[in-house]
Enzyme design. Structure first.
Site, PDB file in Angstrom:
ATOM      1  N   GLY A  13      88.369   9.784 -49.181  1.00  6.33           N
ATOM      2  CA  GLY A  13      88.765  10.296 -50.582  1.00  6.33           C
ATOM      3  C   GLY A  13      89.741  11.296 -50.288  1.00  6.33           C
ATOM      4  N   ASN A  82      88.076  21.595 -47.460  1.00 10.65           N
ATOM      5  CA  ASN A  82      87.973  20.117 -48.621  1.00 10.65           C
ATOM      6  C   ASN A  82      86.328  19.393 -48.751  1.00 10.65           C
ATOM      7  OD1 ASN A  82      89.219  17.766 -50.082  1.00 10.65           O
ATOM      8  ND2 ASN A  82      87.724  16.530 -47.606  1.00 10.65           N
ATOM      9  N   THR A  86      78.325  17.182 -55.084  1.00  7.91           N
ATOM     10  CA  THR A  86      77.936  17.103 -56.421  1.00  7.91           C
ATOM     11  C   THR A  86      77.228  16.723 -56.380  1.00  7.91           C
ATOM     12  OG1 THR A  86      77.962  14.545 -56.962  1.00  7.91           O
ATOM     13  CG2 THR A  86      80.425  16.855 -57.330  1.00  7.91           C
ATOM     14  N   ASP A  88      74.949  16.508 -60.189  1.00 10.79           N
ATOM     15  CA  ASP A  88      74.349  17.215 -61.007  1.00 10.79           C
ATOM     16  C   ASP A  88      73.370  17.016 -61.671  1.00 10.79           C
ATOM     17  OD1 ASP A  88      77.728  17.412 -60.661  1.00 10.79           O
ATOM     18  OD2 ASP A  88      77.999  15.972 -61.576  1.00 10.79           O
ATOM     19  N   TYR A 147      78.448  23.457 -59.059  1.00 10.47           N
ATOM     20  CA  TYR A 147      79.231  23.291 -59.391  1.00 10.47           C
ATOM     21  C   TYR A 147      80.840  23.904 -59.690  1.00 10.47           C
ATOM     22  CZ  TYR A 147      83.280  19.970 -57.950  1.00 10.47           C
ATOM     23  OH  TYR A 147      84.377  19.142 -57.171  1.00 10.47           O
ATOM     24  N   PRO A 177      92.006  20.169 -57.800  1.00  6.61           N
ATOM     25  CA  PRO A 177      92.651  18.692 -58.614  1.00  6.61           C
ATOM     26  C   PRO A 177      91.737  18.389 -60.124  1.00  6.61           C
ATOM     27  CG  PRO A 177      91.216  19.153 -56.007  1.00  6.61           C
ATOM     28  CD  PRO A 177      91.393  20.224 -56.851  1.00  6.61           C
ATOM     29  N   GLY A 178      92.092  17.822 -60.596  1.00 10.16           N
ATOM     30  CA  GLY A 178      91.813  17.206 -61.856  1.00 10.16           C
ATOM     31  C   GLY A 178      90.697  15.482 -61.322  1.00 10.16           C
ATOM     32  N   TYR A 179      90.614  15.031 -62.259  1.00 13.35           N
ATOM     33  CA  TYR A 179      89.787  13.777 -61.907  1.00 13.35           C
ATOM     34  C   TYR A 179      90.584  13.096 -60.888  1.00 13.35           C
ATOM     35  CZ  TYR A 179      85.785  16.042 -64.754  1.00 13.35           C
ATOM     36  OH  TYR A 179      85.073  16.860 -64.970  1.00 13.35           O
ATOM     37  N   ILE A 180      90.043  12.604 -60.163  1.00 18.16           N
ATOM     38  CA  ILE A 180      90.684  12.426 -58.500  1.00 18.16           C
ATOM     39  C   ILE A 180      89.949  10.808 -58.044  1.00 18.16           C
ATOM     40  CG2 ILE A 180      91.986  11.652 -56.641  1.00 18.16           C
ATOM     41  CD1 ILE A 180      92.743  14.189 -58.654  1.00 18.16           C
TER      42      ILE A 180
HETATM   43  P1  NDP Z   1      83.759  12.371 -51.048  1.00 16.08           P
HETATM   44  O1  NDP Z   1      83.168  12.463 -51.663  1.00 16.08           O
HETATM   45  O2  NDP Z   1      85.206  11.357 -51.443  1.00 16.08           O
HETATM   46  O3  NDP Z   1      84.262  13.102 -49.617  1.00 16.08           O
HETATM   47  C1  NDP Z   1      83.880  14.036 -49.945  1.00 16.08           C
HETATM   48  C2  NDP Z   1      83.721  14.785 -47.462  1.00 16.08           C
HETATM   49  O4  NDP Z   1      83.308  15.704 -47.726  1.00 16.08           O
HETATM   50  C3  NDP Z   1      83.164  13.422 -47.100  1.00 16.08           C
HETATM   51  O5  NDP Z   1      83.749  12.799 -46.165  1.00 16.08           O
HETATM   52  C4  NDP Z   1      82.025  14.006 -46.844  1.00 16.08           C
HETATM   53  O6  NDP Z   1      81.769  13.396 -45.596  1.00 16.08           O
HETATM   54  C5  NDP Z   1      82.719  15.475 -46.265  1.00 16.08           C
HETATM   55  N1  NDP Z   1      81.089  16.124 -46.539  1.00 16.08           N
HETATM   56  C6  NDP Z   1      80.113  16.163 -47.712  1.00 16.08           C
HETATM   57  N2  NDP Z   1      79.306  17.221 -47.615  1.00 16.08           N
HETATM   58  C7  NDP Z   1      79.674  17.876 -45.613  1.00 16.08           C
HETATM   59  C8  NDP Z   1      79.238  18.678 -44.928  1.00 16.08           C
HETATM   60  N3  NDP Z   1      77.837  19.236 -45.402  1.00 16.08           N
HETATM   61  N4  NDP Z   1      79.881  19.124 -44.179  1.00 16.08           N
HETATM   62  C9  NDP Z   1      81.268  18.171 -43.932  1.00 16.08           C
HETATM   63  N5  NDP Z   1      81.750  17.320 -44.111  1.00 16.08           N
HETATM   64  C10 NDP Z   1      81.058  17.113 -45.675  1.00 16.08           C
HETATM   65  O7  NDP Z   1      84.900  13.703 -52.063  1.00 16.08           O
HETATM   66  P2  NDP Z   1      86.568  13.648 -53.099  1.00 16.08           P
HETATM   67  O8  NDP Z   1      87.371  13.143 -52.002  1.00 16.08           O
HETATM   68  O9  NDP Z   1      86.109  13.214 -54.495  1.00 16.08           O
HETATM   69  O10 NDP Z   1      86.425  15.130 -53.074  1.00 16.08           O
HETATM   70  C11 NDP Z   1      86.753  15.950 -51.670  1.00 16.08           C
HETATM   71  C12 NDP Z   1      87.186  17.582 -52.480  1.00 16.08           C
HETATM   72  O11 NDP Z   1      87.898  17.716 -53.644  1.00 16.08           O
HETATM   73  C13 NDP Z   1      85.784  17.710 -53.086  1.00 16.08           C
HETATM   74  O12 NDP Z   1      85.861  19.560 -52.329  1.00 16.08           O
HETATM   75  C14 NDP Z   1      85.745  18.161 -54.346  1.00 16.08           C
HETATM   76  O13 NDP Z   1      84.742  19.384 -54.316  1.00 16.08           O
HETATM   77  C15 NDP Z   1      87.140  18.223 -54.542  1.00 16.08           C
HETATM   78  N6  NDP Z   1      87.418  17.477 -55.800  1.00 16.08           N
HETATM   79  C16 NDP Z   1      87.088  16.178 -56.521  1.00 16.08           C
HETATM   80  C17 NDP Z   1      87.650  15.382 -57.398  1.00 16.08           C
HETATM   81  C18 NDP Z   1      87.440  14.595 -57.757  1.00 16.08           C
HETATM   82  O14 NDP Z   1      87.957  14.294 -59.088  1.00 16.08           O
HETATM   83  N7  NDP Z   1      87.547  14.028 -56.449  1.00 16.08           N
HETATM   84  C19 NDP Z   1      88.052  16.838 -58.387  1.00 16.08           C
HETATM   85  C20 NDP Z   1      88.104  17.971 -58.314  1.00 16.08           C
HETATM   86  C21 NDP Z   1      88.392  18.499 -57.016  1.00 16.08           C
HETATM   87  P3  NDP Z   1      80.493  11.964 -45.564  1.00 16.08           P
HETATM   88  O15 NDP Z   1      82.072  10.903 -44.933  1.00 16.08           O
HETATM   89  O16 NDP Z   1      79.576  12.017 -43.543  1.00 16.08           O
HETATM   90  O17 NDP Z   1      79.699  12.299 -46.059  1.00 16.08           O
END
Ligand code: NDP
Length: 240
Positions: A13, A82, A86, A88, A147, A177-180
């Site tokens: 992500g 990062n 969620t 929800d 969240y 970030p907005g919706y990615i």
């Molecule tokens: P993804 O769900 O695609 O990826 C999440 C990542 O975080 C994964 O690498 C996951 O590891 C890791 N992770 C989750 N929980 C833990 C933990 N307890 N300890 C260590 N690593 C953890 O998320 P996104 O890339 O979409 O989002 C990244 C960030 O951006 C988040 O903080 C999210 O809230 C924020 N965000 C995202 C938006 C979106 O539209 N996508 C919008 C706004 C904010 P693993 O692969 O092992 O599960």
């Protein structure tokens, strides 16, 4: 010598895009993940960036991991918080566990990781921290009290810690970030997503690379006058 950068949730992500951007910019990147071994292995193989597993919600694990990284690669000078999840549900249906999991990971994880690197950054008189918040922490979102509270907390946390680091060469900023287009957004029901995209002035979801670009900008050595700020990257959806 290259600065060591830790990106939590860095194997897929948005985090993966950040890890790649920092790697390209010359940082020695270490990517963290929680438990998705398959994605982590593929990430390591494809990028050559080391991936390390620990739970950011676990304070001891964060302290140990940063200590280990310091021994293996050098002190952590750049930290990107990062990792996020969620869980929800509307208030009526939200279990206490869903509140705890999201607050402990998204906000507690940020505290734990900052705590683990802060002393070293103070000692060296240099540090760059970027915390990934969310548009939903700025504007709120139906079905996301956990969240939105955690992400809103990230923005307050950032401004408070920025004040502590300002005179010591450490900057602390947030990106909202907005919706990615990532797995997290893929979990949103298509009919809901359609309505969300209709409200984005740019007319599409954002790309992970577009967030990474902001992170690379904020962590640069010559970004020392930017601290305590929140950069909104949301296609114009919420002008804060
Ligand atoms: P993804 O769900 O695609 O990826 C999440 C990542 O975080 C994964 O690498 C996951 O590891 C890791 N992770 C989750 N929980 C833990 C933990 N307890 N300890 C260590 N690593 C953890 O998320 P996104 O890339 O979409 O989002 C990244 C960030 O951006 C988040 O903080 C999210 O809230 C924020 N965000 C995202 C938006 C979106 O539209 N996508 C919008 C706004 C904010 P693993 O692969 O092992 O599960």
């Amino acid at each position: 010598m290259a600065r060591v950068a830790v990106v939590t949730g860095g194997t897929r992500g948005i985090g993966k895009a950040i890890a790649l951007a920092l790697n390209k910019a010359g940082y020695r990147v270490v990517a963290n993940y929680a438990g998705n071994e398959e994605k982590a292995k593929t990430f390591e193989k494809d990028t050559g960036i080391p991936a390390r597993k620990w739970d950011v919600a676990d304070f001891g694990a964060c302290m140990d991991a940063c200590g280990q990284i310091a021994k293996e690669f050098g002190p952590v000078e750049v930290l990107v918080n990062n990792a996020g999840i969620t869980r929800d549900a509307t208030m009526r249906k939200m279990a206490r566990e869903s509140w705890d999991a999201v607050v402990d990971t998204n906000l507690g994880g940020c505290f734990n990781m900052c705590k683990a690197v802060w002393e070293g950054m103070l000692d060296r008189g240099f540090g760059r921290i970027v915390n990934i918040g969310s548009i939903n922490g700025q504007a709120g979102q139906y079905g996301q009290v956990n969240y939105a509270a955690a992400k809103s907390g990230i923005h307050g946390f950032t401004k408070a810690l920025a004040q502590e680091g300002a005179a010591k060469g450490i900057t602390v900023n947030a990106i909202a970030p907005g919706y990615i287009d990532t797995d997290m957004v893929a979990a949103v029901p298509p009919n809901v997503l359609e309505k969300i995209v209709a409200r984005i002035p740019v007319g599409r979801l954002g790309k992970a690379d577009e967030i990474a670009r902001g992170v690379a900008f904020l962590v640069a050595d010559d970004a020392g006058f930017i601290t305590g700020s929140t950069m909104s990257i949301n296609g114009g959806q919420h002008m804060y």
